[in-house]
Write a protein that holds these residues in place. Structure first.
Motif, PDB file in Angstrom:
ATOM      1  N   ARG A 438      -7.015  -1.905  36.603  1.00 55.13           N
ATOM      2  CA  ARG A 438      -7.168  -2.929  36.318  1.00 55.13           C
ATOM      3  C   ARG A 438      -8.380  -3.662  37.143  1.00 55.13           C
ATOM      4  N   VAL A 439      -8.964  -4.044  38.705  1.00 58.33           N
ATOM      5  CA  VAL A 439      -9.462  -4.982  38.914  1.00 58.33           C
ATOM      6  C   VAL A 439     -10.978  -3.832  38.285  1.00 58.33           C
ATOM      7  N   VAL A 440     -11.657  -3.172  37.673  1.00 54.16           N
ATOM      8  CA  VAL A 440     -12.835  -3.054  37.055  1.00 54.16           C
ATOM      9  C   VAL A 440     -12.917  -3.930  35.716  1.00 54.16           C
ATOM     10  N   ARG A 441     -11.661  -2.731  34.963  1.00 51.40           N
ATOM     11  CA  ARG A 441     -11.143  -4.519  33.109  1.00 51.40           C
ATOM     12  C   ARG A 441     -11.629  -5.305  33.971  1.00 51.40           C
ATOM     13  N   GLN A 442     -10.734  -6.483  34.737  1.00 49.43           N
ATOM     14  CA  GLN A 442     -11.076  -7.772  35.671  1.00 49.43           C
ATOM     15  C   GLN A 442     -12.126  -8.736  35.718  1.00 49.43           C
ATOM     16  N   TRP A 443     -12.988  -7.211  35.942  1.00 49.43           N
ATOM     17  CA  TRP A 443     -14.441  -7.856  36.287  1.00 49.43           C
ATOM     18  C   TRP A 443     -15.698  -7.616  35.155  1.00 49.43           C
ATOM     19  N   LEU A 444     -14.681  -6.231  34.696  1.00 48.55           N
ATOM     20  CA  LEU A 444     -15.837  -6.299  33.066  1.00 48.55           C
ATOM     21  C   LEU A 444     -15.519  -7.867  31.902  1.00 48.55           C
ATOM     22  N   GLY A 445     -13.894  -8.035  32.429  1.00 42.22           N
ATOM     23  CA  GLY A 445     -14.034  -9.408  31.583  1.00 42.22           C
ATOM     24  C   GLY A 445     -14.363 -10.894  31.617  1.00 42.22           C
ATOM     25  N   ALA A 446     -15.500 -10.878  32.736  1.00 44.01           N
ATOM     26  CA  ALA A 446     -15.724 -11.912  33.517  1.00 44.01           C
ATOM     27  C   ALA A 446     -17.000 -12.651  32.609  1.00 44.01           C
ATOM     28  N   PRO A 449     -22.099 -14.513  35.192  1.00 48.48           N
ATOM     29  CA  PRO A 449     -22.143 -14.039  36.070  1.00 48.48           C
ATOM     30  C   PRO A 449     -21.748 -14.501  36.855  1.00 48.48           C
ATOM     31  N   VAL A 450     -21.137 -15.800  37.017  1.00 50.15           N
ATOM     32  CA  VAL A 450     -20.835 -16.451  38.149  1.00 50.15           C
ATOM     33  C   VAL A 450     -19.354 -15.852  38.270  1.00 50.15           C
ATOM     34  N   GLU A 451     -18.654 -15.914  37.173  1.00 54.56           N
ATOM     35  CA  GLU A 451     -17.401 -15.080  37.300  1.00 54.56           C
ATOM     36  C   GLU A 451     -16.953 -14.340  37.197  1.00 54.56           C
ATOM     37  N   GLU A 452     -18.150 -13.391  37.060  1.00 55.90           N
ATOM     38  CA  GLU A 452     -18.393 -11.600  37.595  1.00 55.90           C
ATOM     39  C   GLU A 452     -18.386 -11.893  39.264  1.00 55.90           C
ATOM     40  N   ALA A 453     -19.543 -12.303  39.619  1.00 54.72           N
ATOM     41  CA  ALA A 453     -19.929 -12.550  41.305  1.00 54.72           C
ATOM     42  C   ALA A 453     -17.969 -13.234  42.082  1.00 54.72           C
ATOM     43  N   SER A 454     -17.539 -14.297  41.048  1.00 55.90           N
ATOM     44  CA  SER A 454     -16.930 -15.029  41.929  1.00 55.90           C
ATOM     45  C   SER A 454     -14.926 -13.592  41.908  1.00 55.90           C
ATOM     46  N   VAL A 455     -15.252 -12.565  41.262  1.00 57.76           N
ATOM     47  CA  VAL A 455     -14.298 -11.260  40.962  1.00 57.76           C
ATOM     48  C   VAL A 455     -14.563 -10.596  42.287  1.00 57.76           C
ATOM     49  N   TYR A 456     -15.759  -9.912  42.262  1.00 59.57           N
ATOM     50  CA  TYR A 456     -16.398  -9.048  43.314  1.00 59.57           C
ATOM     51  C   TYR A 456     -15.463  -9.872  44.579  1.00 59.57           C
ATOM     52  N   SER A 457     -16.294 -10.830  44.670  1.00 63.46           N
ATOM     53  CA  SER A 457     -16.155 -12.395  46.242  1.00 63.46           C
ATOM     54  C   SER A 457     -14.501 -11.696  46.306  1.00 63.46           C
ATOM     55  N   GLY A 458     -13.856 -12.202  45.345  1.00 63.39           N
ATOM     56  CA  GLY A 458     -12.614 -12.291  45.568  1.00 63.39           C
ATOM     57  C   GLY A 458     -12.091 -11.358  45.902  1.00 63.39           C
ATOM     58  N   ARG A 507     -25.391  -2.655  34.447  1.00 66.44           N
ATOM     59  CA  ARG A 507     -25.966  -3.770  35.276  1.00 66.44           C
ATOM     60  C   ARG A 507     -25.408  -4.360  33.831  1.00 66.44           C
ATOM     61  N   ASN A 508     -25.350  -5.843  34.111  1.00 65.33           N
ATOM     62  CA  ASN A 508     -25.425  -6.830  32.716  1.00 65.33           C
ATOM     63  C   ASN A 508     -26.756  -7.768  31.908  1.00 65.33           C
ATOM     64  N   PHE A 509     -26.635  -7.282  31.343  1.00 72.28           N
ATOM     65  CA  PHE A 509     -27.953  -8.234  30.260  1.00 72.28           C
ATOM     66  C   PHE A 509     -27.761  -9.250  29.730  1.00 72.28           C
ATOM     67  N   GLU A 510     -27.182 -10.491  29.581  1.00 69.77           N
ATOM     68  CA  GLU A 510     -27.517 -11.799  29.035  1.00 69.77           C
ATOM     69  C   GLU A 510     -28.194 -11.633  28.121  1.00 69.77           C
ATOM     70  N   SER A 511     -28.054 -11.104  26.823  1.00 73.11           N
ATOM     71  CA  SER A 511     -28.523 -11.060  25.878  1.00 73.11           C
ATOM     72  C   SER A 511     -27.895 -10.123  24.373  1.00 73.11           C
ATOM     73  N   THR A 512     -28.475 -10.071  22.996  1.00 72.04           N
ATOM     74  CA  THR A 512     -27.307  -9.726  22.216  1.00 72.04           C
ATOM     75  C   THR A 512     -28.303  -8.279  22.297  1.00 72.04           C
ATOM     76  N   HIS A 513     -27.673  -7.526  21.085  1.00 73.89           N
ATOM     77  CA  HIS A 513     -27.668  -5.673  20.864  1.00 73.89           C
ATOM     78  C   HIS A 513     -29.047  -5.719  20.754  1.00 73.89           C
ATOM     79  N   CYS A 514     -29.886  -6.454  20.098  1.00 74.16           N
ATOM     80  CA  CYS A 514     -31.323  -5.963  19.317  1.00 74.16           C
ATOM     81  C   CYS A 514     -32.131  -6.984  20.295  1.00 74.16           C
ATOM     82  N   THR A 515     -32.512  -7.386  21.581  1.00 74.44           N
ATOM     83  CA  THR A 515     -32.994  -8.113  22.483  1.00 74.44           C
ATOM     84  C   THR A 515     -33.695  -7.609  22.492  1.00 74.44           C
TER      85      THR A 515
END
Length: 528
Positions: A438-446, A449-458, A507-515
């Motif tokens: 459940r918590v990993v899915r919450q992190w994945l759904g952020a 990056p700001v909200e992802e870090a918020s879940v982690y620190s939360g 790790r997340n990369f803020e981009s589309t598939h083909c970048t």
């Protein structure tokens, strides 16, 4: 001698480019850093144009078009070649290399870009005894799993089919026939559009430019490898062991996407990081022969790894497998078959092809799609990856529009999430309980990056504590995955470890598939 030379020029391959070696001065009148495109002289060039018109004009005759097309493709009308000193020099080098396959001759031949079917073989699977090959000379894939659902019931009905029920009998046979035809016609081309000849023709100038860059700027070495199924695999090796710094001692083998070629694909990412890099083209892509079905893909990957070990001089623990998108299939096959490999990096990859195939096909076709994928195109990446014990890094594109089942705006439909969850649930089952998932899915759904870090620190994840717990478990036991760490832990501790591991494996990369992936985003996977 003159007649021999004239004959070889007539039947010889098309020459596209001449790569000037680094130690050779530039010919007078030539521009460019090192190489130049081959320019046919007037007779050769005009013969080409005239023949094009002759072929069109001859369409009204019953057999001449086929004959002329064949002769034209074989190059039998290139009458001006024997007067072109560049072509004469090239054909002499090619013939000498075929007779004496010495390193010096191969070095000379690599200065030319020409029809790869004429390129002499540099390595064959027969040169080594591969433990990954069966007695029949075919690399082994894991047996396909039983089909489930509606398609399974249809197939099972064959076993109990009454002989008098001819209609049902023919329906089942028609089902199998349709599945085969789909896989071997538009299905394969949809899955691997890079194998379509028209697309390759359109991309040819770009591919030639990319290949020239690898050879002329990075001193790349092109090689032809012969796989156990007879397919010839086009590869490119850039050696940075001398001047690539500490990363140069590590070889990155790149596995391209379904429309990717090593000439313009993901090789550039580890190259910029100073790694030695070995790229290869799927069967049916570029200079590689064959068709990119899973078995052929595995055979190609096998001979590439054998070449890296026995010809290039790398150990398995010096090799990182780096794959983009559909290249995850051959990457996970490699780690499953060669567990001593150092690590694997999967960029924009997925866990299983079936959900993505169902997304683009009509709902009414579901049983047919299920059978076709499982029987002919079973790219079961997660199943293969779970057999690897080494370090793994998953890179998820946050705006991926290709491997999502509900569109790029729904990040939770990205099949990379499923790949991560299956990996963590297998390796750390006591941590990845219902709460951990459940918590990993919450992190994945952020969504950022700001909200992802918020879940982690939360959840107040203490990285140092997580490392100490895992190191303590590892020190006390010499066991392979799955681990039982977390079974005597509080729910809070399991949540911390679940989030900690998720962030280490993905790790997340803020981009589309083909970048293209920047070199700064390419990292060796985390090690405990």
């Amino acid at each position: 001698m003159a007649s021999w030379l004239w004959l070889r020029c007539v039947v010889g391959p098309h020459l596209q480019r001449i790569h000037r070696p680094p130690d050779q001065s530039r010919p007078e009148g030539r521009s460019g850093r090192r190489g130049w495109n081959y320019h046919p002289r007037s007779l050769e060039k005009h013969t080409d144009s005239i023949l094009g018109w002759v072929i069109l004009w001859s369409l009204s005759y019953y057999s001449s078009p086929l004959l002329l097309c064949y002769l034209y493709r074989k190059g039998w009308f290139w009458l001006g070649r024997w007067r072109n000193s560049e072509y004469v020099e090239f054909i002499s080098v090619l013939e000498e290399t075929k007779k004496n396959h010495t390193p010096g001759n191969k070095k000379k031949l690599r200065c030319y870009d020409f029809d790869f079917s004429y390129w002499p073989s540099d390595f064959s699977w027969k040169e080594v005894s591969s433990p990954k090959l069966s007695k029949g000379g075919v690399s082994l894939l894991k047996p396909e799993p039983r089909l489930r659902g509606t398609a399974d019931s249809i197939l099972n009905s064959v076993r109990t089919l009454p002989c008098h029920d001819l209609m049902l009998y023919h329906c089942v046979h028609l089902f199998f026939l349709c599945s085969y035809l789909i896989a071997h016609s538009f299905g394969r081309r949809m899955l691997y559009p890079g194998s379509v000849g028209l697309l390759q023709k359109a991309m040819r100038p770009m591919l030639q430019q990319g290949q020239a860059k690898l050879i002329e700027e990075f001193n790349g070495q092109r090689n032809k490898l012969v796989a156990c199924d007879g397919n010839e695999i086009d590869t490119m090796f850039v050696d940075q062991r001398k001047d690539g710094g500490p990363n140069g001692q590590t070889l990155v083998i790149c596995c391209e996407g379904n429309a990717g070629f090593y000439e313009v694909g993901c090789m550039n990412t580890p190259l910029e990081g100073g790694y030695s890099v070995l790229g290869w083209n799927h069967p049916g892509f570029g200079g590689s022969t064959g068709v990119p079905f899973p078995q052929n893909e595995a055979n190609a990957m096998d001979v590439v790894i054998q070449f890296a070990i026995h010809k290039l001089g790398f150990q398995l623990n010096d090799i990182i497998i780096y794959a983009w998108s559909i290249g995850g299939f051959t990457a996970t096959w490699a780690t499953m078959s060669y567990p001593e490999i150092q690590s694997v990096v999967l960029d924009a990859s997925f866990d299983d092809l079936l959900p993505l195939a169902l997304k683009v096909m009509p709902e009414s076709w579901k049983p047919l799609v299920q059978h076709t994928v499982r029987q002919y195109m079973n790219l079961n990446n997660a199943e293969q990856l779970l057999k690897f014990q080494g370090p793994i890094l998953l890179i998820r594109r946050t705006r991926d529009e290709i491997i999502t089942t509900a569109g790029p705006e729904d990040i939770m439909s990205n099949r990379g999430n499923n790949l991560l969850l299956k990996l963590l649930q297998f390796r750390y089952p006591k941590i990845m309980t219902e709460e951990g998932v459940r918590v990993v899915r919450q992190w994945l759904g952020a969504p950022s990056p700001v909200e992802e870090a918020s879940v982690y620190s939360g959840y107040e994840v203490d990285d140092d504590w997580c490392v100490s717990v895992l190191q303590s478990y590892q020190a006390d036991r010499d066991v392979s995955f799955p681990w039982s760490v977390g079974e005597d832990m509080t729910p809070e501790g399991r949540r911390q470890l679940a989030l900690f591991l998720a962030r280490k494996y993905m790790r997340n990369f803020e981009s589309t598939h083909c970048t293209p992936l920047p070199a700064a985003e390419f990292h060796s996977p985390w090690r405990l």
